[in-house]
Enzyme design. Structure first.
Site, short mmCIF file in Angstrom:
data_model
loop_
_atom_site.label_atom_id
_atom_site.label_comp_id
_atom_site.label_asym_id
_atom_site.label_seq_id
_atom_site.Cartn_x
_atom_site.Cartn_y
_atom_site.Cartn_z
CE LYS A 50 -7.70 -3.05 6.08
NZ LYS A 50 -7.94 -1.59 6.18
CB SER A 100 -0.87 -0.04 1.26
OG SER A 100 -1.67 1.10 1.35
CD GLU A 104 -8.88 -1.08 0.17
OE1 GLU A 104 -7.90 -1.23 -0.60
OE2 GLU A 104 -8.77 -1.19 1.40
CE LYS A 142 -4.74 -0.14 0.17
NZ LYS A 142 -5.48 -1.00 1.10
N GLY A 155 -4.44 -4.88 5.48
CA GLY A 155 -3.40 -4.70 6.49
C GLY A 155 -3.68 -3.48 7.33
CG ASP A 201 -7.90 2.10 0.42
OD1 ASP A 201 -9.07 2.53 0.49
OD2 ASP A 201 -7.32 1.54 1.39
CG ASP A 205 -10.86 -1.50 4.27
OD1 ASP A 205 -11.19 -2.10 5.31
OD2 ASP A 205 -9.76 -0.90 4.18
CE LYS A 249 -4.13 3.46 2.23
NZ LYS A 249 -5.40 2.94 2.76
O1 SMG Z 1 -0.63 -2.87 6.60
O2 SMG Z 1 0.14 -2.30 4.68
C1 SMG Z 1 -0.64 -2.16 5.61
C2 SMG Z 1 -1.63 -1.03 5.54
C3 SMG Z 1 -2.47 -1.12 4.33
O3 SMG Z 1 -3.52 0.74 3.34
C4 SMG Z 1 -3.51 -0.04 4.25
N1 SMG Z 1 -4.45 0.00 5.23
O4 SMG Z 1 -7.61 1.31 4.37
O5 SMG Z 1 -6.65 -0.48 3.76
C5 SMG Z 1 -6.65 0.57 4.42
C6 SMG Z 1 -5.48 0.97 5.27
C7 SMG Z 1 -5.89 1.18 6.69
C8 SMG Z 1 -4.80 1.69 7.57
S1 SMG Z 1 -4.32 3.25 7.12
C9 SMG Z 1 -3.61 4.01 8.45
MG MG Z 2 -8.64 0.28 2.78
#
Ligand code: SMG
Ligand code: MG
Length: 366
Positions: free
Chosen positions: A263, A136, A214, A162, A291, A189, A239, A164
């Site tokens: 998750k 991510s 996402e 991925k 994650g 995402d 999610d 953001k």
């Molecule tokens: O563990 O690599 C990881 C984080 C992956 O982007 C990630 N998580 O919305 O999926 C999501 C985010 C939530 C945590 S963001 C602080």
């Molecule tokens: Mg997410």
């Protein structure tokens, strides 16, 4: 088992680089670690995935600590002997709190499986010995910085990227990465950053052959996601909205999502995660493991989950080095874009207690 003692400990780990999402920037990870000891002296470990602030979900570290101490642990203690499978039932009267509940259930399950000399992989029905890793990538300061960060992950072997996104950091960012990597599995995402009127804007991403978008809208806006799914060709993946088996069933029935991110923390644990996995297998819905910047303790259990047969898309199951210079367990090191699934009893890993002490900010025994 009989629950002898709980240790609730907060730790503080710096991140190797800031992680910016549509809801904020994180430079370190505060984690609530749960350790349970049973009557045999067997220890089980888990981490609570809540963040320091209630920005990704309503839960947050100190809130979870309070919920566990004040309500959840006393409820578990009312029965003289319990199994991990009893935990969701005993904690059901307390509303919400999935992340806190998941951590307690997982710690108890870890101890239970260690006593039985069974791995979590065997317990859940994992079928893979290694899982494909995705990564991510946070919102960058500019496109050049984004390219540099993505390149470092692609060079390291990550098999899916991925990005953001948020309004103002979407089309150009995706276009830039797609031009450099025309074939890499790519997804985005939004963490709820868009609104129902953004359908056209998000449909512009259709040209980039993304695996999925996402959580574009508010976690409660299931209808909005169903409407959006008709406007964009790219699959929508929920999610934040998926907090239980029930919510997964509802979202699928309403056609608000055609891919699901599981998750364990968000849905109340690995037992509920397995049920959602089974539902998705039954309905031929692709799933992947999300994650929450887990330490090795949570990462180990997530890798096991991601090794179930329905997990057909690479997860946010990256190597320890993606976030931490030093992990609390033996680090998870990626090889050829894969991480090995732990097969030892329970979650298969233990924390380095000396390092844990070093980074501990609070600790209480109950
Ligand atoms: O563990 O690599 C990881 C984080 C992956 O982007 C990630 N998580 O919305 O999926 C999501 C985010 C939530 C945590 S963001 C602080
Ligand atoms: Mg997410």
């Amino acid at each position: 088992m009989k629950l002898q003692e709980f240790e609730l400990r907060t730790i503080h780990l710096p991140l190797v680089r800031p992680f910016r999402t549509s809801f904020g920037t994180q430079t370190s990870r505060e984690v609530l670690m749960v350790k349970v000891t049973n009557e045999n002296g067997t220890v089980g470990w888990a981490e609570c995935v809540a963040m320091s602030e209630p920005l990704y979900s309503p839960e947050y570290v100190i809130g979870c600590l309070d919920l566990m101490k004040r309500f959840l642990i006393p409820a578990l203690r009312e029965k003289s002997s319990i199994a991990a499978e009893d935990v969701p039932v005993l904690l059901k009267p307390f509303l919400g709190g999935q992340m806190a509940k998941a951590a307690l259930e997982t710690a108890i399950l870890d101890a239970q499986l260690r006593d039985q000399n069974i791995s979590l992989a065997k317990y859940l029905g994992a079928t893979k010995s290694k899982v494909e890793c995705g990564v991510s990538v946070g919102i960058a300061n500019d496109l050049a910085a984004l390219v540099e960060e993505v390149k470092s992950y692609v060079d390291a072997g990550y098999r899916r990227i991925k990005l953001k996104i948020e309004p103002g950091w979407d089309y150009e960012a995706v276009k830039t990465i797609r031009q450099i990597y025309p074939d890499i599995p790519l997804q985005v995402d939004a963490n709820q950053a868009y609104s129902r009127s953004d359908g056209k804007l998000l449909a512009n991403l259709d040209e980039f052959n993304l695996l999925l978008i996402e959580q574009p809208l508010d976690e409660h806006d299931i209808l909005g996601h169903a409407m959006l799914a008709k406007e964009v060709k790219t699959p929508i993946c929920l999610d934040e909205s998926i907090i239980s088996l029930q919510s997964a069933q509802d979202a699928l029935a309403l056609e608000a999502t055609t891919v699901i991110n599981i998750k364990p923390g968000r849905v109340g644990g690995y037992i509920e995660s397995k049920k959602i996995h089974d539902l998705c297998v039954d309905k031929k819905i692709p799933v992947w493991c999300g994650g929450m910047l887990e330490t090795g303790i949570g990462r180990a259990a997530n890798l096991v989950l991601a090794a179930l047969p329905g997990f057909t898309l690479p997860g946010d199951t990256s190597a320890s080095s993606r976030y931490f210079k030093q992990d609390v367990t033996t680090p998870f090191v990626m090889e050829d874009g894969y991480l090995t699934v732990p097969t030892g009893p329970g979650i298969g890993v233990e924390p380095d207690l000396d390092f844990l002490e070093e980074i501990t900010t609070t600790k209480e025994l109950i």
